[in-house]
Design an enzyme around this catalytic site. Sequence first.
Site, PDB file in Angstrom:
ATOM      1  N   ARG A 137       0.752  -1.124   0.098  1.00 36.48           N
ATOM      2  CA  ARG A 137       0.033  -0.096   0.009  1.00 36.48           C
ATOM      3  C   ARG A 137       0.741   1.520  -0.045  1.00 36.48           C
ATOM      4  O   ARG A 137       0.691   2.214   0.780  1.00 36.48           O
ATOM      5  CB  ARG A 137      -0.897   0.023   1.300  1.00 36.48           C
ATOM      6  CG  ARG A 137      -1.956  -1.052   1.249  1.00 36.48           C
ATOM      7  CD  ARG A 137      -3.093  -0.973   0.163  1.00 36.48           C
ATOM      8  NE  ARG A 137      -4.173  -1.823   0.299  1.00 36.48           N
ATOM      9  CZ  ARG A 137      -3.906  -3.232   0.014  1.00 36.48           C
ATOM     10  NH1 ARG A 137      -3.193  -3.859  -0.618  1.00 36.48           N
ATOM     11  NH2 ARG A 137      -5.222  -3.830   0.142  1.00 36.48           N
ATOM     12  N   SER A 185     -10.467  -0.470   3.550  1.00 37.31           N
ATOM     13  CA  SER A 185      -9.555  -0.825   4.788  1.00 37.31           C
ATOM     14  C   SER A 185      -8.928   0.629   5.343  1.00 37.31           C
ATOM     15  O   SER A 185      -8.256   1.637   4.477  1.00 37.31           O
ATOM     16  CB  SER A 185      -8.297  -1.607   4.465  1.00 37.31           C
ATOM     17  OG  SER A 185      -8.624  -2.880   4.164  1.00 37.31           O
ATOM     18  N   GLU A 202      -4.505   4.391   6.453  1.00 36.71           N
ATOM     19  CA  GLU A 202      -4.458   4.273   5.046  1.00 36.71           C
ATOM     20  C   GLU A 202      -4.794   5.427   4.292  1.00 36.71           C
ATOM     21  O   GLU A 202      -3.963   5.640   3.505  1.00 36.71           O
ATOM     22  CB  GLU A 202      -5.036   2.853   4.857  1.00 36.71           C
ATOM     23  CG  GLU A 202      -5.481   2.367   3.315  1.00 36.71           C
ATOM     24  CD  GLU A 202      -4.212   2.426   2.379  1.00 36.71           C
ATOM     25  OE1 GLU A 202      -4.196   2.695   1.375  1.00 36.71           O
ATOM     26  OE2 GLU A 202      -2.971   1.878   3.162  1.00 36.71           O
TER      27      GLU A 202
END
Length: 349
Positions: free
Chosen positions: A164, A245, A345
């Site tokens: 990520r 997420s 995130e």
Amino acid sequence: MLVEHQVPLQALNTFHIVARAQHLVRIRSEADVLAVLADPLWRGVPRFVLGGGSNLVLTGDVQQLVLKSEIAGCRVVAQGPKTTVVEAGAGVDWHAFVAWTLAQGLPGLENLALIPGTVGASPVQNIGAYGVELQDRFESLDAIDLETGRMFTLNAAQCGFGYRDSVFKHPGSAQRMGLQGRAMILRVRFALPRAWKPVLGYADLEKKQVQTGIADPTAQQLFDWVCEIRRAKLPDPAQIGNAGSFFKNPTVSADQCADIIARDPKVVHYRLHDGSFKLAAGWLIDACGWRGKSIGQAGVYEKQALVLVNRGQGASGTTGGEVMTLAGAIQTSVYERFGLMLETEPVVL
Ligand code: EPU
């Protein structure tokens, strides 16, 4: 060049947070970017590139000049001996692009079906799901440097992909190349394997194999399974605002992992190649009792504790501040219980 003012952003972010862009320009070609950069009125004004708004928390009105990525088009660009290279404009919806590749008979992206957002945003956080990460299929991308107006192309190594993570998420420094806030991605190319094999092995996919009795699915079957799995456990942003997420799955050393197992032997963990361990952040949050809880209109999704959701609609929905208060409370309780600080995130603006 048309600059829109006081543009409502509620429909342009998947959390459906109410906020406005003071100024917004729709970018449909590189000429549009160059026009913005050449306009003396906008010289020196900070800019923010907006894709599908699916990884974004808006904590207020956006003061920067918003460059809304709307570059369209999907095409096959090259047939090599091992791969077929396909290209899509940065503004193309990611899931529509995955479906388009399959319709062309070009499998390879099916495990990444139904991820919200645009093609242009996909390399920024190196999207991944069910055993495939964008970097496994990435070929190159074209972008414009928003400071110099120069166009450039990056290959996978130059994008600095991690879990990520990419060069687009970091400011530049003497030690590390960084392009945060500096690059507008125009087009992305993917190399799809001509000798395709399904990527299986994830528990949820194995369950589908058992349920259907299909050991060796086609790409279309795998696409359908991934869509079904995601629909069953993740909220559809069209119905319930969310940004996927909210935290990364943390990686810890073997010693740290042993410490956490001592705190709770049931902790979901996976051994990585280098001997470190990845922990399921959703499990940690769930174990702290957060699943289904809310602070104001910001909630923790009932079926997946890693996803924070907007429990309201419109003006009675959550604010970015509320979402960040909830995220902070979750981080505190996971830290107190497991000695581990979860990393958020989405981009917070
Ligand atoms: N779990 C719980 N309780 C929860 C949530 C999860 O116990 O509330 C457990 C699950 O039972 C499972 C484990 O945690 O044993 C992992 O859960 P899951 O398989 O749902 O995957 P994840 O690690 O939570 C990651 C990605 C997702 C991606 C899936 C499938 C991250 C941050 N998230 O989720 O990506 O779709 O794997 O590959 O890596 C996203 O990035 O927005 C995203 C949705």
